[in-house]
Design an enzyme around this catalytic site. Structure first.
Site, mmCIF file in Angstrom:
data_model
loop_
_atom_site.group_PDB
_atom_site.id
_atom_site.type_symbol
_atom_site.label_atom_id
_atom_site.label_comp_id
_atom_site.label_asym_id
_atom_site.label_seq_id
_atom_site.Cartn_x
_atom_site.Cartn_y
_atom_site.Cartn_z
ATOM 1 N N HIS A 172 0.662 -1.312 0.022
ATOM 2 C CA HIS A 172 -0.030 0.107 -0.199
ATOM 3 C C HIS A 172 0.761 1.198 -0.083
ATOM 4 C CE1 HIS A 172 -3.009 2.596 2.381
ATOM 5 N NE2 HIS A 172 -3.316 2.726 1.098
ATOM 6 N N HIS A 222 -0.960 10.719 -2.134
ATOM 7 C CA HIS A 222 -2.376 10.344 -1.804
ATOM 8 C C HIS A 222 -3.348 11.324 -1.749
ATOM 9 C CE1 HIS A 222 -5.442 9.188 0.980
ATOM 10 N NE2 HIS A 222 -5.378 7.971 0.497
#
Ligand code: G3P
Ligand code: MG
Length: 251
Positions: free
Chosen positions: A11, A53
């Site tokens: 991730h 992100h």
């Protein structure tokens, strides 16, 4: 593309060990032998695919502002590592092409396409298709998003590129939409049950769950037979996977 039956998906690289979405984090995912790394992209003011992100640089760099209001040059001047730990000082925010060059042939890639506070980024899918093709990575990339318009556009413009729907809220029979649209499913781990996995598999749809970080959260997903799991700690997932299959004699 991953040929093993189970995909260990790092991730934002291996964000438990290194600052998320930096080259240090992707290097860590490779070192830990993850099969695939996830990353997130936004579009800069000058149309570059920025690997980050959040829609702003505030949390993960020493700068401030929305990605869509900053140029690549401005973003490249930021430090994306110090906030995580001093030894990562000097890590930069990568562009997608740099990450592709670095990881190609070492690990597969899951590109998550994000939106700005104003909504979807016009043009981001065209830029993404260009970049995947320029790096000759069609066979090693899966594009995912919570934003269905992006996935529809991709299916229309580049049906040879694999896509997956990210979702965190339950809805009726996700496998039906997946079959109709030609995409795989990336549900939040809380939404995975045997019916989802079985119905998806019966239709040839892959299910990759996200993002457990503890062994006790990973084990039930492996038991249910998901095709992949995203995690900040690929090494924990690998260990749980090995233990589970060793116990069953299915290694
Ligand atoms: O791939 C799943 C995950 O990345 C989605 O959530 O917020 O970490 O991008 P987020
Ligand atoms: Mg993501």
């Amino acid at each position: 593309m991953v040929t093993k039956s189970f995909c260990v998906l790092g991730h934002r690289g291996a964000m438990g060990h290194a600052p998320e979405n930096t080259m240090a984090s992707f290097a860590k995912a490779i070192e830990l032998q993850a099969d695939m790394t996830e990353l997130d992209i936004h579009l800069s003011k000058d149309g570059e695919l920025i690997v980050i992100h959040d829609s702003s640089v505030d949390r993960t760099t020493n700068g401030k502002g929305l990605v869509c209001d900053l140029t690549l040059e401005q973003i490249k001047n930021l430090d994306a590592g110090s906030w995580f730990a001093p030894e990562f000082a000097g890590q930069r925010v990568p562009v997608l092409g740099e990450v592709m060059e670095f990881i190609k042939g070492k690990i597969d890639l899951n590109v998550e396409v994000k939106a700005s506070p104003q909504g979807v980024y016009p043009g981001i899918i065209d830029r993404l298709i260009e970049e995947i093709e320029r790096h000759d990575m069609v066979d090693s990339v899966v594009v995912s998003s919570f934003q269905r318009p992006y996935l529809h556009e991709l299916r229309r413009k580049a049906p040879h590129i694999k896509v997956a729907l990210l979702y965190s809220k339950a809805f009726d029979e996700p496998w039906q939409e997946a079959v109709d649209q030609g995409w795989d499913l990336h549900p939040h781990m809380s939404l995975v049950d045997s019916r989802l996995v079985d119905e998806a598999h019966a239709r040839g749809i892959l299910v990759r769950a996200w993002n457990p970080n503890k062994a006790e959260e990973m084990r039930p997903l492996i038991k249910l037979g998901v095709d992949g799991v995203g995690t900040n700690y690929p090494e924990i997932l690998q260990q749980v996977w090995r233990e589970y299959h060793a116990e069953r004699g299915t290694l």
